[in-house]
Structures are given as structure tokens and as C-alpha cells.
Scaffold this motif. Structure first.
Motif, PDB file in Angstrom:
ATOM      1  N   ALA A   1      -3.192  -6.952  -4.289  1.00  0.00           N
ATOM      2  CA  ALA A   1      -2.252  -6.469  -3.457  1.00  0.00           C
ATOM      3  C   ALA A   1      -1.282  -7.567  -2.969  1.00  0.00           C
ATOM      4  N   CYS A   2       0.201  -7.446  -2.882  1.00  0.00           N
ATOM      5  CA  CYS A   2       0.773  -8.316  -2.561  1.00  0.00           C
ATOM      6  C   CYS A   2       0.828  -9.555  -3.118  1.00  0.00           C
TER       7      CYS A   2
ATOM      8  N   ARG B   1       3.332 -11.547   1.023  1.00  0.00           N
ATOM      9  CA  ARG B   1       3.577 -11.669   2.339  1.00  0.00           C
ATOM     10  C   ARG B   1       4.043 -12.687   2.934  1.00  0.00           C
TER      11      ARG B   1
ATOM     12  N   ASN C   1       1.788  -4.271  -5.639  1.00  0.00           N
ATOM     13  CA  ASN C   1       2.420  -3.610  -4.629  1.00  0.00           C
ATOM     14  C   ASN C   1       1.574  -3.864  -3.205  1.00  0.00           C
ATOM     15  N   CYS C   2       2.094  -3.998  -2.103  1.00  0.00           N
ATOM     16  CA  CYS C   2       1.454  -4.442  -1.153  1.00  0.00           C
ATOM     17  C   CYS C   2       0.543  -3.199  -0.451  1.00  0.00           C
ATOM     18  N   SER C   3       1.113  -1.945  -0.914  1.00  0.00           N
ATOM     19  CA  SER C   3       0.320  -0.790  -0.577  1.00  0.00           C
ATOM     20  C   SER C   3      -0.682  -0.592  -1.535  1.00  0.00           C
TER      21      SER C   3
ATOM     22  N   GLU D   1       6.885  -6.344  -6.580  1.00  0.00           N
ATOM     23  CA  GLU D   1       6.252  -5.307  -5.748  1.00  0.00           C
ATOM     24  C   GLU D   1       6.576  -3.684  -6.281  1.00  0.00           C
TER      25      GLU D   1
END
Length: 323
Positions: free
Chosen positions: A236-237, A264, A228-230, A222
Motif C-alpha cells: 500500500a502507498c 506517502r 493504492n494507499c487504502s 495510486e
């Protein structure tokens, strides 16, 4: 009158005869002495002059005789040449690989020069240059019997060996901090995963071979700006495909999207897709298990260097005897 004249003239003749008889030996001595002395001196000087160049010539002939090197010395000389030639070729190969890697990634052009100092391929270039220069000096020094090149070769090899021994001692002294050093190195690789193809290849190989993911766990990815999820984008994620339990699709084709969206999921669901454990502990355990092999490799490297130095010193000794 006639008698008196005769008496008077007789003493003159006698006197003249006596004077002449007394002068003759002196004249003869005056004539003979210079002649005999000059002849003797000339003969002696000529003989001395003739003998001096002959002596000097004989001395020159004796001093110009150079002892011929024996068969063993010749074998050591050519073995030293072949020994250094082998490492010269290996050094040039390493240099070529490093230069090719830098050119392929564009590290020598434009913006790539900014990150050149942290490029792993730079190590290949420096190692290749050092090995090639030292081995070339050893080759030419052995082939041409050059004391200067041989001394440079011996000094360089001894310097490298000293640095290796010093590095090994420092590693032993700081072995308790090795885990932290590995963690910092892996964190750097994790952050620059997409930016450096060499680091990406290294991380993927470590994660596949040790069956691990991230530093302490798979969620360490992350911190990567792409995973990173953002972050925008399909990655992403996610985590790299090298973290997957089965990175192959149908057993033949690599599935690069096998870990998409894993961050996630919960740990139970993620454990069915990727490895959950981190690589720091796994890598530390692997290094401890390979300590014997690493020590044997270091000893073999030092032995190779010692053999090269011994042969160079033997050639230097033969040059000194002939000189």
C-alpha cells in the motif's frame, strides 16, 4: 443322212464352242477381279493399319518427352525449400514459446481461460501457427513441385504483406493519436500489473530503460488496487521497484522494497528514491527517435516476403513449362 447329221451336229459344236469361248473371258474376269481387288484392299488396309499405330506411337513418344529443368531452376527450387524451412523453424520456435508461456501461467486451465483473449502470449501462438503453416506449404510445394501448395503460399504471403502495408498506412494516418493509444495501453498494463506476469515484465523493462514511473507521473500508481494507499498489505502507498533510482541493495542484490511507502512522501523526498516523470512522454520520444529503425525493419520484412514470393513464382513457372 450321215452328212446331214454331221452338218446338223457341227453348228451345235460350233455354237457350244463359241459360247464357251465367250464365257471364258467373263469367268476369268469374274475370278480375277475379286481376287486382285481383295488382295489390293487387304494389302492396303493392312498397310494402313500398320502405319496408323506407328504414327500414334511416334506421336506418343514425342509428346512424352519432358524438358529437363536447368541448373538455375534446380538451384531456385532448393533455395526456396531452405528459405521456407528456416522460417518454418522460426515459426515453430515462436509457437513453442507461446504455448510454454500459456502453460506456465496456467492460462489454459480453469479460470485462466477467461483472460486468455488478453494474454500477450496468445499473440506468440497465433503468429507461430500462421508462420509455420505458410512456411510448411512453401517447403512442401517447392520440394514436391505442387502448384496448389505454392499458390497457397504465394497468396498467404501477399495477404500478410497487404495487411502490413495497410497497418503502416493507418499508423501514419493516425500518428497524432499515437500518444493517446500509448497512454491507454500503459494504463491497462498499470491496472493489471500484478495479474499478468508478462505485463509486469514489460512495464518493469520500460520503466528501467526509460527511467520513468507511471503514465504522467509516479502518482499514477495510486490507481492500481494493490498500490493504492487504502489497500491492505505491505505494498500500500508504494510503487514497483523498477521505479527506484537504485533498485540494488549493496550493488548486487535486487531490493524489491526500495519504493515502499513512496506515495506517502512529498515530491522532493520521493524524487530522491524514485523517478518522478511519467513514461508516456518518454516512450513517445523514444519511438520518434527509433522511427528510422522501425521503418528499416518493416522494409526488411517486406523484402524477405518478396524474395520468397519471387522464388515460389519461379518454381511455379518451371512446373508450368514441364507440364
Amino acid at each position: 443322212m450321215a452328212l446331214s447329221g454331221a452338218r446338223l451336229s457341227r453348228p451345235r459344236g460350233a455354237a457350244a464352242g463359241g459360247e464357251s469361248t465367250r464365257l471364258l473371258p467373263q469367268v476369268s474376269r469374274l475370278v480375277e477381279l475379286p481376287y486382285s481387288s481383295s488382295d489390293d484392299d487387304d494389302d492396303g488396309s493392312l498397310a494402313g493399319d500398320a502405319d496408323l499405330p506407328m504414327a500414334e506411337q511416334d506421336a506418343g513418344q514425342w509428346s512424352s518427352v519432358v524438358p529437363k529443368p536447368g541448373v538455375f531452376s534446380q538451384c531456385v527450387r532448393y533455395l526456396a525449400f531452405l528459405w521456407n524451412l528456416l522460417f518454418l523453424l522460426l515459426g515453430l520456435l515462436t509457437l513453442a514459446v507461446g504455448v510454454w508461456g500459456l502453460l506456465a501461467k496456467g492460462s489454459l486451465r480453469g479460470e485462466g481461460l477467461a483472460s486468455l483473449g488478453s494474454d500477450p502470449m496468445l499473440l506468440f501462438v497465433l503468429a507461430g501457427l500462421g508462420a509455420s503453416a505458410v512456411s510448411l506449404a512453401g517447403c512442401l510445394g517447392s520440394l514436391r513441385s505442387s502448384p496448389c501448395l505454392l499458390r497457397f503460399f504465394v497468396g498467404s504471403v501477399l495477404a500478410f504483406a497487404g495487411l502490413e502495408v495497410l497497418g503502416g498506412l493507418l499508423l501514419l494516418a493516425a500518428r497524432h493519436r499515437l500518444r493517446d493509444a500509448l497512454r491507454d495501453a500503459l494504463l491497462l498494463c498499470l491496472l493489471r500489473y500484478q495479474d499478468e506476469p508478462d505485463l509486469r515484465f514489460l512495464v518493469d523493462e520500460v520503466q528501467r530503460s526509460l527511467q520513468c514511473c507511471g503514465l504522467g507521473s509516479y502518482r499514477d500508481w495510486e490507481t492500481n488496487p494493490y498500490f493504492n494507499c487504502s489497500a491492505p498489505g505491505a505494498q500500500a502507498c508504494s510503487v514497483p521497484a523498477s521505479c527506484c533510482l537504485d533498485p540494488w541493495q549493496n550493488g548486487t542484490v535486487a531490493n524489491t522494497q526500495c519504493a515502499f511507502g513512496v506515495l506517502r512522501l512529498g515530491d522532493m523526498a520521493a524524487g530522491a528514491v524514485v523517478y518522478l516523470g511519467g513514461c508516456v512522454a518518454q516512450l513517445g520520444t523514444w519511438l520518434r527517435g527509433q522511427a528510422g529503425g522501425i521503418a528499416a525493419g518493416a522494409a526488411a520484412l517486406v523484402l524477405v516476403e518478396v524474395v520468397g514470393v519471387v522464388m515460389a513464382l519461379k518454381v511455379l513457372g518451371d512446373i508450368g513449362v514441364r507440364g
